[in-house]
Structure formats: structure tokens, C-alpha cells
Design a protein around this motif. Structure first.
Motif, PDB file in Angstrom:
ATOM      1  N   GLY A 323       1.012  -1.220   0.068  1.00 45.35           N
ATOM      2  CA  GLY A 323      -0.106   0.050   0.118  1.00 45.35           C
ATOM      3  C   GLY A 323       0.996   1.252  -0.072  1.00 45.35           C
ATOM      4  N   ARG A 324       0.399   2.347  -0.714  1.00 44.87           N
ATOM      5  CA  ARG A 324       1.095   3.727  -0.808  1.00 44.87           C
ATOM      6  C   ARG A 324       0.061   4.666  -0.269  1.00 44.87           C
ATOM      7  N   ARG A 325       0.605   5.728   0.305  1.00 46.42           N
ATOM      8  CA  ARG A 325      -0.253   6.701   1.230  1.00 46.42           C
ATOM      9  C   ARG A 325      -1.093   7.848   0.000  1.00 46.42           C
ATOM     10  N   ASP A 326      -0.568   7.591  -1.336  1.00 43.41           N
ATOM     11  CA  ASP A 326      -1.117   8.419  -2.473  1.00 43.41           C
ATOM     12  C   ASP A 326      -2.309   7.878  -2.987  1.00 43.41           C
ATOM     13  N   GLU A 327      -2.498   6.506  -2.683  1.00 43.82           N
ATOM     14  CA  GLU A 327      -3.565   5.691  -3.548  1.00 43.82           C
ATOM     15  C   GLU A 327      -4.755   6.179  -3.315  1.00 43.82           C
ATOM     16  N   GLU A 328      -5.173   6.334  -2.094  1.00 46.60           N
ATOM     17  CA  GLU A 328      -6.505   6.492  -1.398  1.00 46.60           C
ATOM     18  C   GLU A 328      -6.443   7.039  -0.009  1.00 46.60           C
ATOM     19  N   ARG A 329      -7.688   7.728   0.265  1.00 43.74           N
ATOM     20  CA  ARG A 329      -7.547   8.623   1.676  1.00 43.74           C
ATOM     21  C   ARG A 329      -7.162   7.802   2.958  1.00 43.74           C
ATOM     22  N   SER A 330      -7.846   6.679   2.792  1.00 40.64           N
ATOM     23  CA  SER A 330      -7.878   5.804   4.292  1.00 40.64           C
ATOM     24  C   SER A 330      -6.072   5.360   4.328  1.00 40.64           C
ATOM     25  N   ARG A 331      -5.646   5.256   3.202  1.00 39.52           N
ATOM     26  CA  ARG A 331      -4.241   4.607   3.137  1.00 39.52           C
ATOM     27  C   ARG A 331      -3.237   5.993   3.556  1.00 39.52           C
ATOM     28  N   ALA A 332      -3.815   6.880   3.189  1.00 36.74           N
ATOM     29  CA  ALA A 332      -2.997   8.257   3.516  1.00 36.74           C
ATOM     30  C   ALA A 332      -2.809   8.302   5.283  1.00 36.74           C
ATOM     31  N   LYS A 333      -3.767   7.601   5.878  1.00 28.35           N
ATOM     32  CA  LYS A 333      -3.885   7.784   7.429  1.00 28.35           C
ATOM     33  C   LYS A 333      -2.667   6.635   7.731  1.00 28.35           C
ATOM     34  N   GLU A 334      -2.655   5.661   7.124  1.00 30.42           N
ATOM     35  CA  GLU A 334      -1.876   4.462   7.487  1.00 30.42           C
ATOM     36  C   GLU A 334      -0.262   4.950   8.027  1.00 30.42           C
ATOM     37  N   ARG A 335       0.077   4.142   9.136  1.00 29.20           N
ATOM     38  CA  ARG A 335       1.460   4.158   9.310  1.00 29.20           C
ATOM     39  C   ARG A 335       2.327   3.473   8.532  1.00 29.20           C
ATOM     40  N   VAL A 336       3.623   3.436   8.542  1.00 29.63           N
ATOM     41  CA  VAL A 336       4.437   2.573   7.970  1.00 29.63           C
ATOM     42  C   VAL A 336       4.216   1.281   8.769  1.00 29.63           C
ATOM     43  N   PHE A 337       4.635   1.238  10.010  1.00 26.94           N
ATOM     44  CA  PHE A 337       4.311   0.117  10.954  1.00 26.94           C
ATOM     45  C   PHE A 337       2.578   0.437  11.537  1.00 26.94           C
ATOM     46  N   SER A 338       1.879  -0.437  11.082  1.00 26.25           N
ATOM     47  CA  SER A 338       0.311  -0.242  11.422  1.00 26.25           C
ATOM     48  C   SER A 338      -0.097  -1.265  12.237  1.00 26.25           C
ATOM     49  N   LEU A 339      -0.322  -1.106  13.331  1.00 26.38           N
ATOM     50  CA  LEU A 339      -0.939  -2.056  14.484  1.00 26.38           C
ATOM     51  C   LEU A 339      -2.254  -2.579  13.934  1.00 26.38           C
ATOM     52  N   GLU A 459       2.292   9.307 -19.843  1.00 26.42           N
ATOM     53  CA  GLU A 459       1.113   9.371 -19.313  1.00 26.42           C
ATOM     54  C   GLU A 459       0.869   9.895 -18.067  1.00 26.42           C
ATOM     55  N   LEU A 460       1.365   9.227 -16.952  1.00 23.02           N
ATOM     56  CA  LEU A 460       1.337   9.751 -15.298  1.00 23.02           C
ATOM     57  C   LEU A 460       1.868  11.012 -15.420  1.00 23.02           C
ATOM     58  N   GLU A 461       2.852  11.244 -15.973  1.00 20.71           N
ATOM     59  CA  GLU A 461       3.230  12.714 -15.710  1.00 20.71           C
ATOM     60  C   GLU A 461       1.900  14.001 -16.155  1.00 20.71           C
ATOM     61  N   HIS A 462       1.196  13.571 -16.802  1.00 20.19           N
ATOM     62  CA  HIS A 462       0.266  14.721 -17.165  1.00 20.19           C
ATOM     63  C   HIS A 462      -1.315  14.282 -16.484  1.00 20.19           C
ATOM     64  N   THR A 463      -1.347  13.016 -15.692  1.00 21.66           N
ATOM     65  CA  THR A 463      -2.787  12.650 -15.365  1.00 21.66           C
ATOM     66  C   THR A 463      -2.947  13.339 -13.646  1.00 21.66           C
ATOM     67  N   ARG A 464      -4.116  13.588 -13.459  1.00 23.76           N
ATOM     68  CA  ARG A 464      -4.437  13.919 -11.990  1.00 23.76           C
ATOM     69  C   ARG A 464      -5.599  13.089 -11.496  1.00 23.76           C
ATOM     70  N   VAL A 465      -5.816  12.165 -12.263  1.00 21.31           N
ATOM     71  CA  VAL A 465      -6.556  11.118 -11.777  1.00 21.31           C
ATOM     72  C   VAL A 465      -6.172   9.869 -10.877  1.00 21.31           C
ATOM     73  N   SER A 466      -6.688   9.478  -9.789  1.00 20.16           N
ATOM     74  CA  SER A 466      -6.004   8.365  -9.006  1.00 20.16           C
ATOM     75  C   SER A 466      -6.032   7.012  -9.753  1.00 20.16           C
ATOM     76  N   GLU A 467      -5.203   6.320  -9.483  1.00 21.24           N
ATOM     77  CA  GLU A 467      -5.378   4.840 -10.212  1.00 21.24           C
ATOM     78  C   GLU A 467      -6.409   4.029  -9.692  1.00 21.24           C
ATOM     79  N   ARG A 468      -6.936   4.374  -8.326  1.00 20.67           N
ATOM     80  CA  ARG A 468      -8.027   3.481  -7.958  1.00 20.67           C
ATOM     81  C   ARG A 468      -9.398   3.960  -8.358  1.00 20.67           C
ATOM     82  N   SER A 469      -9.472   5.071  -9.194  1.00 21.19           N
ATOM     83  CA  SER A 469     -10.676   5.709  -9.446  1.00 21.19           C
ATOM     84  C   SER A 469     -11.611   4.648 -10.382  1.00 21.19           C
ATOM     85  N   SER A 470     -11.034   3.610 -10.967  1.00 21.11           N
ATOM     86  CA  SER A 470     -11.712   2.548 -11.838  1.00 21.11           C
ATOM     87  C   SER A 470     -12.169   1.397 -10.964  1.00 21.11           C
ATOM     88  N   ARG A 471     -11.661   1.348  -9.581  1.00 25.40           N
ATOM     89  CA  ARG A 471     -11.826  -0.033  -8.865  1.00 25.40           C
ATOM     90  C   ARG A 471     -13.367   0.121  -8.291  1.00 25.40           C
TER      91      ARG A 471
END
Length: 490
Positions: A323-339, A459-471
């Protein structure tokens, strides 16, 4: 001219010609004084080419005798007619020891082109690959319109190399994918570019090593997506020359893309790799699927409950995830070591501070830790690292003509015959790619022409749409990603 003599003459002309057709052959014979009707010449062609041309699309098979996807045959015919493309059936035949690509339409009319060998300028002793793409390109020149070629028989083995020919669509999507082989990365990247990747790499390796230093029973959740492949590469670097001291774990919903399973076979056969694959028995017994159960119930039973079963059975204490913090809002809350609690739940209010990258790895009885080495990476960082390190990835990330339907704005691929088409639903055949991978009926693609790693980066250098927008699962009402994580979803 006797039939046997005429057959020899026909064979000789086919093998010697760069390309040809029944009309060309008939005209050549007529100019040289051989009086033969076109109908008789067609019968002779059938004899020398091993029988009548295959014209029934429902009887076509690949090199292993597997039939074409029945869901796609009629829609493909409609698409060819709608787009005014010629729909052809292609075969590789050996005539007089030479390879010839022979195509025909559904009326049985044939065209052909000689398949030459490509000489290896580096390894002279290496077997010469067949230049099927060159033969297809010459056949394309025989028509005024673009062509769609359905491979039949052994031609399927060579169709993956023929997707870049202008005006030619190879309909290999009608069959199961070939065994995975990493594609060559042609793009060269100088060492001075994107030096921040070195910082991210060092940080991730440190996180992996710090977790392993205290772990008793570690594991790495591995979806076979791009992030998993990068994380596995980092783990290999962290412990080189020894293999990483933990297994890879896949929670299999039974609805992954077929190409994902091919990559699973490839990774499983790599030295030093241990794989643990778990499927929820309830999902098998009840035949849980996204169509009859809906995306929320399907994901809960196959993914969340399946993961919790795996964790209860194997009891890993430190579990790596991509998981990466830029993917989705709840992942942005996640710690690196998440209990995680004893029931594998996540409480966003009970996470430990990680000031100055100092990690608290202490666990109480029953607790476990999810570890995210890629937390500070972005999607663009991941692809730049894939380019720099030549990391193999699932081919679904690259643009290619694929069959799909459009549902609620999502482009959903028809990956196998289990797909349930709705009444009157139109099937599209266009170049799309996937930025993220999951259960294929719940993962939308993007219309794109990015067919290489360099194309994807651009392509990614010019997009502003999240990769998870189509999930699809991220849009389930009342089932946010944060709620899924609280219930045990990774």
C-alpha cells in the motif's frame, strides 16, 4: 496440366512468393498458358494446404486445442462489420520446409505470405525466431481496409509479437494467455535521473530489515501487481545474496485476471521463492462471484474473510503490504508500521506516532503489524523504479486491444467465459490498459495508447486522476476502504 503437376506448381509459387492470393495465382498461371478455372484452382489449394479453409469461428482453437471464447465470437463479428474491417482467420503452415502464413475470410477465400526467419546478430548459434509480424504486415497490404486476424492453431504462439502493426488487430484475446515471459525494456535511463529513487529505495530496504529484525513469523502479501513486484525486488536487495526470509502470500478470489495467474506461475518457479496461496473454502462451496453476490459481498467473502482465515491459520506477526499513501484517503492515514488487533482489525485512532522515522515495533499478545515499505512512494515513483530496475510486471498494465463492456463508467474486461453479459450489452474491442489490478469484473481499465514503461511514465506525468478511480469496490455504498480495513481488509 495434371493435378499432381499443378499442385506442385501451386506449392512452389506459394513458397517463393513474398505474398499472394488466389486471384494473383490464377492470373499468373493464365499468363503462362495454364488453363485452369478459379474454382478448380481453389480445390487444388485446399489439397495442398491440408484441407478446406476454416470458416466457422466456433470451431477455431489455439495451439493446445482450446476453443475460442464463445462470448466474444458474435460480438467480434459485429464489431468487424460495424468498423468496416476485414475479419480473417490465420494459420501457420509448413510447405516444402518453409513457414507460410495463410489467412482466409469466412467465405474461404485465401491469402498468404512467406514467414522469414530473423537472424540473431549477437548469437549466431541461437535459433532464428519467425518474423510473423512481417508476414502479417505484407498481408495487410493486400487489403484496402484494416484487418482483424483470429489466430488458429500454432499461430497463437506467435501472436503476442504482432500487436504493433498499423491496421492489424490480432484477436488473441479469444484464447487463454500464453505462459508469462518478461518483456524487454528498451528504454535506457541514465544513473543521474530521478536520484530521489535512491532515497526511497534505501528507506524501504531499511523498513524491511527493521521489521525482519524483530519478526518471529513474517510474510509478504503479494497481489502480483506492480507494487508487489517492486516490494519483492526491494526485499531481494535487502537480503542479497540470500533469498528473503519469508514466504509470499496470495489471497486468491478465483476471479483474478488470467494473466495474473500466469505471472504467479512464473514467480513461483524463481529460485528462493516460497508461495502460500489461500482461497476461502466458503467462496468455493457457494460459488461466490461478483455477478450474483455483488461487489461488496464478493470482496468481503473472498478477500477480507479469506485474508483473516490465512492470518488465523499461519499466524504471521509482521506482514508486508504494498500500500502507498497516495492511492486512497484511508491509506494516507496508515502508518508505515500499522498495528492490528487480535481480530486483525485496524483502529485509525490507536496508531503509534512515527516521529523522525522512529518505529515502535513492540507487539502485545495477539497483536500483529502490517508493514508498508512503499508508503512514501507515488505511482509515478513505482513506474520509474520499474523502468530503472527492469522489473517484470503483468502485461495488463500495457495498452492492447481487449474486449470490454462499459458499466457505470467503468471499462470492465471480458477475461473469460464466466463473465455475465447483460441483455443488449455492447462489447467493445479497443486498446485499454489497467493502472491497478483486482478481481477482473470489479476492475476498470483506461482507454490508453501506453504500450511501454516509458509511455506509462509519460502518461502519468500529465494525469491527475487516482489509479483506484476505476476500482468498483471503492465505490460501494456504505463500504468505504476505511471500513474494510477496520474489518480486516488489507
Amino acid at each position: 496440366m495434371e493435378n499432381a503437376t499443378l499442385a506442385d506448381e501451386v506449392l512452389s509459387r506459394i513458397v517463393r512468393a513474398e505474398r499472394g492470393s488466389v486471384d494473383d495465382l490464377h492470373e499468373q498461371l493464365h499468363e503462362e498458358g495454364t488453363d485452369v478455372s478459379r474454382r478448380h484452382l481453389t480445390r487444388v489449394l485446399d489439397d495442398v494446404l491440408g484441407g478446406p479453409a476454416p470458416t466457422d469461428l466456433h470451431t477455431l482453437t489455439d495451439h493446445e486445442g482450446r476453443p475460442a471464447n464463445r462470448l466474444l465470437i458474435d460480438p467480434l463479428s459485429d464489431h468487424a462489420q460495424r468498423s468496416k474491417q476485414r475479419l480473417l482467420i490465420g494459420q501457420l503452415l509448413t510447405l516444402y520446409g518453409a513457414e507460410v502464413l495463410v489467412v482466409n475470410d469466412r467465405r474461404g477465400t485465401r491469402w498468404w505470405a512467406r514467414v522469414y526467419e530473423e537472424k540473431d546478430t549477437v548469437d549466431k548459434a541461437a535459433p532464428s525466431p519467425k518474423n510473423v509480424a512481417g508476414a502479417l504486415e505484407r498481408i495487410r497490404g493486400l487489403f484496402d481496409a484494416d484487418i482483424i486476424v483470429i489466430p488458429h492453431g500454432t499461430l497463437r504462439l506467435h501472436s503476442d509479437d504482432s500487436h504493433s502493426i498499423e491496421g492489424v488487430t490480432v484477436a488473441d484475446f479469444l484464447y487463454p494467455p500464453l505462459p508469462y515471459a518478461p518483456r524487454a525494456h528498451e528504454e535506457a535511463v541514465s544513473g543521474g535521473e530521478h536520484s530521489h529513487l535512491d532515497v526511497l529505495e534505501a528507506e524501504s530496504i531499511r523498513i524491511i530489515r527493521e521489521a525482519i529484525a524483530v519478526a518471529q513469523n513474517p510474510a509478504m502479501l503479494f497481489s502480483l501487481g506492480k507494487d508487489s513486484m517492486v516490494m519483492w525486488t526491494l526485499a531481494q536487495k535487502a537480503f542479497w545474496p540470500e533469498p528473503p526470509p519469508f514466504p509470499l502470500a496470495l489471497i486468491d478470489s478465483r476471479w483474478e485476471f488470467q494473466e495474473v495467474y500466469q505471472v504467479l506461475d512464473y514467480i513461483s518457479n524463481q529460485p528462493g521463492t516460497r508461495f502460500l496461496v489461500h482461497t476461502n473454502p466458503e467462496a468455493v462451496e457457494r460459488n461466490v462471484n461478483p455477478f450474483d453476490f455483488g461487489s461488496a459481498a464478493h470482496t468481503d467473502i473472498t478477500r477480507t474473510q479469506g485474508l483473516r482465515q490465512f492470518l488465523n491459520e499461519h499466524r504471521p506477526d509482521f506482514i508486508f503490504g504494498g500500500g502507498r499513501r497516495d492511492e486512497e484517503r484511508s491509506r494516507a492515514k496508515e502508518r508505515v508500521f500499522s498495528l492490528r488487533s487480535e481480530t486483525h482489525g485496524w483502529d485509525p485512532k490507536a496508531q503509534r506516532p512515527e516521529l523522525w522515522n522512529a518505529y515502535n515495533t513492540t507487539l502485545s499478545k495477539g497483536q500483529s503489524m502490517r508493514v508498508f515499505p512503499l508508503s512514501n512512494w507515488t505511482e509515478l515513483d513505482v513506474w520509474r523504479y520499474i523502468q530503472r530496475e527492469h522489473i517484470p510486471v503483468v502485461p495488463l498494465y500495457f495498452s492492447k486491444t481487449r474486449p470490454f463492456v462499459e458499466r457505470d463508467g467503468a471499462l470492465i474486461a471480458i477475461d473469460d467465459e464466466r463473465f455475465q453479459l447483460e441483455d443488449g450489452e455492447r462489447v467493445y474491442f479497443e486498446p485499454i490498459r489497467f493502472r491497478t489490478l483486482g478481481c477482473y469484473p470489479l476492475t476498470g481499465g483506461d482507454r490508453s495508447g501506453a504500450s511501454s514503461v516509458a509511455d506509462i511514465i509519460s502518461e502519468l506525468e500529465h494525469t491527475r486522476v487516482s489509479e483506484r478511480s476505476s476500482r468498483v469496490i471503492d465505490s460501494d455504498p456504505g463500504a468505504s476502504m476505511e471500513q474494510k480495513k477496520k474489518e480486516g481488509y488489507f
